[in-house]
Enzyme design. Structure first.
Site, PDB file in Angstrom:
ATOM      1  N   HIS A  54       0.810  -1.356   0.004  1.00  0.00           N
ATOM      2  CA  HIS A  54      -0.054   0.017  -0.022  1.00  0.00           C
ATOM      3  C   HIS A  54       0.680   1.263   0.060  1.00  0.00           C
ATOM      4  CE1 HIS A  54      -3.762   2.099   0.364  1.00  0.00           C
ATOM      5  NE2 HIS A  54      -3.307   2.987   1.442  1.00  0.00           N
ATOM      6  N   GLN A  59       2.774  11.314  -1.693  1.00  0.00           N
ATOM      7  CA  GLN A  59       2.448  11.892  -0.251  1.00  0.00           C
ATOM      8  C   GLN A  59       3.954  11.888   0.207  1.00  0.00           C
ATOM      9  OE1 GLN A  59      -0.275   9.927   2.196  1.00  0.00           O
ATOM     10  NE2 GLN A  59      -2.005  10.646   0.570  1.00  0.00           N
ATOM     11  N   ARG A  81      -5.798  15.406   6.250  1.00  0.00           N
ATOM     12  CA  ARG A  81      -6.017  15.340   4.983  1.00  0.00           C
ATOM     13  C   ARG A  81      -6.496  16.702   4.282  1.00  0.00           C
ATOM     14  NH1 ARG A  81     -11.733  12.535   2.924  1.00  0.00           N
ATOM     15  NH2 ARG A  81     -12.661  14.313   3.984  1.00  0.00           N
ATOM     16  N   TYR A 120      -4.769   7.221  -6.819  1.00  0.00           N
ATOM     17  CA  TYR A 120      -5.858   7.842  -7.097  1.00  0.00           C
ATOM     18  C   TYR A 120      -5.926   9.507  -7.471  1.00  0.00           C
ATOM     19  CZ  TYR A 120      -4.830   9.691  -2.229  1.00  0.00           C
ATOM     20  OH  TYR A 120      -4.432  10.281  -1.170  1.00  0.00           O
ATOM     21  N   HIS A 207     -12.126   3.103  -3.770  1.00  0.00           N
ATOM     22  CA  HIS A 207     -11.309   3.867  -2.519  1.00  0.00           C
ATOM     23  C   HIS A 207     -11.662   3.400  -1.127  1.00  0.00           C
ATOM     24  CE1 HIS A 207     -10.298   7.167   0.316  1.00  0.00           C
ATOM     25  NE2 HIS A 207      -9.112   7.093  -0.456  1.00  0.00           N
ATOM     26  N   ARG A 210     -16.831   5.395   2.187  1.00  0.00           N
ATOM     27  CA  ARG A 210     -17.038   6.787   2.127  1.00  0.00           C
ATOM     28  C   ARG A 210     -17.148   7.351   0.452  1.00  0.00           C
ATOM     29  NH1 ARG A 210     -13.373   9.656   3.286  1.00  0.00           N
ATOM     30  NH2 ARG A 210     -11.937   8.138   3.978  1.00  0.00           N
ATOM     31  N   GLU A 235     -10.984   2.623   8.956  1.00  0.00           N
ATOM     32  CA  GLU A 235      -9.760   3.367   9.421  1.00  0.00           C
ATOM     33  C   GLU A 235      -9.738   4.189  10.628  1.00  0.00           C
ATOM     34  OE1 GLU A 235      -5.923   6.198   7.434  1.00  0.00           O
ATOM     35  OE2 GLU A 235      -7.755   5.564   6.349  1.00  0.00           O
ATOM     36  N   HIS A 269      -5.677  -0.978   6.516  1.00  0.00           N
ATOM     37  CA  HIS A 269      -5.900  -0.396   7.737  1.00  0.00           C
ATOM     38  C   HIS A 269      -6.687  -1.212   8.739  1.00  0.00           C
ATOM     39  CE1 HIS A 269      -3.633   2.866   6.191  1.00  0.00           C
ATOM     40  NE2 HIS A 269      -4.580   3.368   5.490  1.00  0.00           N
ATOM     41  N   ASP A 320       2.299   3.363   2.872  1.00  0.00           N
ATOM     42  CA  ASP A 320       1.218   4.343   2.613  1.00  0.00           C
ATOM     43  C   ASP A 320       1.333   5.567   2.489  1.00  0.00           C
ATOM     44  OD1 ASP A 320      -1.327   5.734   2.935  1.00  0.00           O
ATOM     45  OD2 ASP A 320      -1.821   4.828   4.935  1.00  0.00           O
TER      46      ASP A 320
END
Length: 455
Positions: A54, A59, A81, A120, A207, A210, A235, A269, A320
């Site tokens: 993952h 990031q 976020r 994404y 994803h 949500r 998560e 997660h 991640d």
């Protein structure tokens, strides 16, 4: 043909000494057996190299930029976020390729042999698709090729800003697709993968519950006859509450009740599951994809590893947010989280295997399954994802077997022992350095010098 002589190696038959491993031109292990010919490489310790299951490559460029107090009186995943959305609003395709190149190089130097990229970031800063809908996926494939890392690309479907189906706004617009457009993007990403090395693979990633509605989830899964399926699951407490309010069940319960979750799935997660959910998910054969360093950084919570493994569940590890790419530290952080929660020691150890051995076996087996990659083991026929380490140093002192793994993981200096890494037979790290290290770092630095980081 490459011939590796290892003083000791962890194989499918356990620990073996004075072993010879040959790698064919197709990047697969041809033979494992006693030393019989002159080697092209020597190593003290040979391990299968896990797949990093993952990653959000972009990031990595944010590492260290989100540690100041925000206006939010209680900093959380959600305030982090918002900062992430601000940062990504300036990234171009060239930037993403440069950042991903550095990330993939760092993964290889950390001992990973391959990566599953949960991708994404699809469109421009206003949410408009590029001329090639899969432009950003193509850049990820290009970066993996430059680094020489095996890639499982996971294009992400991201439809909404929450379970109430609110429209995407701000940085989220760069993620957005409806199911029909996503399937076209996925076809373009698959074409890019097909143009790369034969060991690369394609999957897909709704994803989260949500960001994807039940109809969208069903629509893309119906077009996924094969390949890995990855999804964020349970998560955050707020996420669990939101899903329960709108779908009438907690995320794990809802998913298991509505879809045939099996070994193709990797749920990321899973830090907010009840005991019953933990056991139920373990029994599906799916991999729980754990990212303990990022989960610690974001305050996600603690995965119930003792119950999940005790229930026969599969786990694997990823980096991640890539705030710190360190394979052995990911494993150690999971074990320490169990000890802190339960006030115990050797929480995940078994009667026949030490803590480090349990963790490393899980990382290799679970990572390979999650990536749909024929790797994670030293055996004839497997892809040659391998890591060679030095043991004649003050950290390992020529230890053997499980004690060696425990020293690598819990001694704090294991990454410094890595000398060689192969990804599908590509010898990408030698003497502890990636073969394109200087060029990749220089490109990354030029990118970072241009980006705004004061936000």
């Amino acid at each position: 043909m490459q011939v590796i002589h290892a003083k000791q190696a962890l194989t499918t038959n356990g620990w073996q000494s004075d072993l010879e491993v040959t790698i064919g031109a197709d990047g697969r292990i041809e033979h494992v057996g006693p030393v019989s010919q002159q080697p092209t490489h020597r190593t003290a310790l040979l391990l299968p190299a896990p797949l990093n299951l993952h990653s959000h490559a972009f990031q990595r460029a944010m590492a260290g930029l989100t540690e100041a107090k925000s206006p939010d009186p209680r900093d959380s995943f959600w305030s982090w976020r918002r900062l992430m959305y601000t940062f990504l609003n300036q990234l171009t395709p060239d930037d993403v390729e440069a950042i991903a190149g550095l990330v993939f190089m760092e993964m290889l130097e950390a001992g990973y042999g391959a990566v599953a990229e949960f991708h994404y970031l699809h469109h421009d800063v206003s949410g408009v698709p590029y001329a090639s809908l899969a432009e950003m996926s193509e850049r990820i494939v290009a970066a993996s090729g430059q680094a020489g890392i095996g890639l499982t690309l996971l294009p992400v479907l991201y439809q909404f800003g929450g379970c109430d189906l609110r429209a995407l706004n701000g940085g989220q617009r760069r993620f957005g697709n409806d199911p029909e457009q996503f399937l076209r993007l996925h076809a373009g990403a698959a074409a890019a993968i097909a143009g790369g090395p034969a060991d690369n693979a394609i999957g897909m990633a709704p994803h989260s519950l949500r960001a994807v509605d039940p109809a969208g989830l069903s629509a893309i899964l119906s077009q996924a006859p094969s390949g890995p399926i990855h999804m964020h699951l349970a998560e955050q407490v707020a996420e669990v509450d939101e899903v329960q309010a709108h779908l009438g069940a907690r995320p794990t319960d809802w998913l298991l009740a509505n879809h045939p979750v099996d070994a193709r799935w990797c749920l990321i997660h899973c830090t907010q599951m009840t005991e019953a959910e933990t056991i139920a998910l373990a029994q599906t054969g799916a991999v729980a994809g754990l990212c303990p360093i990022t989960e610690s950084s974001l305050g996600d919570g603690i995965f119930n590893g003792t119950s999940y493994l005790g229930g026969g569940g599969m786990i694997g590890f990823g980096s991640d947010s890539n705030i710190h790419i360190a394979l052995f530290d990911e494993l150690k952080t999971l074990e320490y989280s169990q000890r802190l929660r339960d006030r115990s020691r050797a929480a995940l150890a078994k009667s026949d295997r030490s803590t480090g051995r349990v963790l490393y076996d899980a990382a290799t087996k679970g990572g390979a399954q999650a990536g749909g990659r024929d790797s994670g083991r030293i055996a004839a026929g497997a892809l040659a994802d391998l890591v060679g380490l030095d043991d004649d140093n003050e950290w390992l002192c020529n230890r053997k077997g499980d004690a060696m793994l425990d020293s690598l993981i819990f001694g704090g200096r294991g990454q410094g022992c890595i000398r060689d890494v192969w990804s599908a037979g590509r010898h990408v790290v030698a003497e502890g350095r990636h073969f394109r290290r200087e060029a990749i770092i220089e490109r990354y630095k030029k990118t970072m010098n241009r980006l705004e980081t004061d936000f």
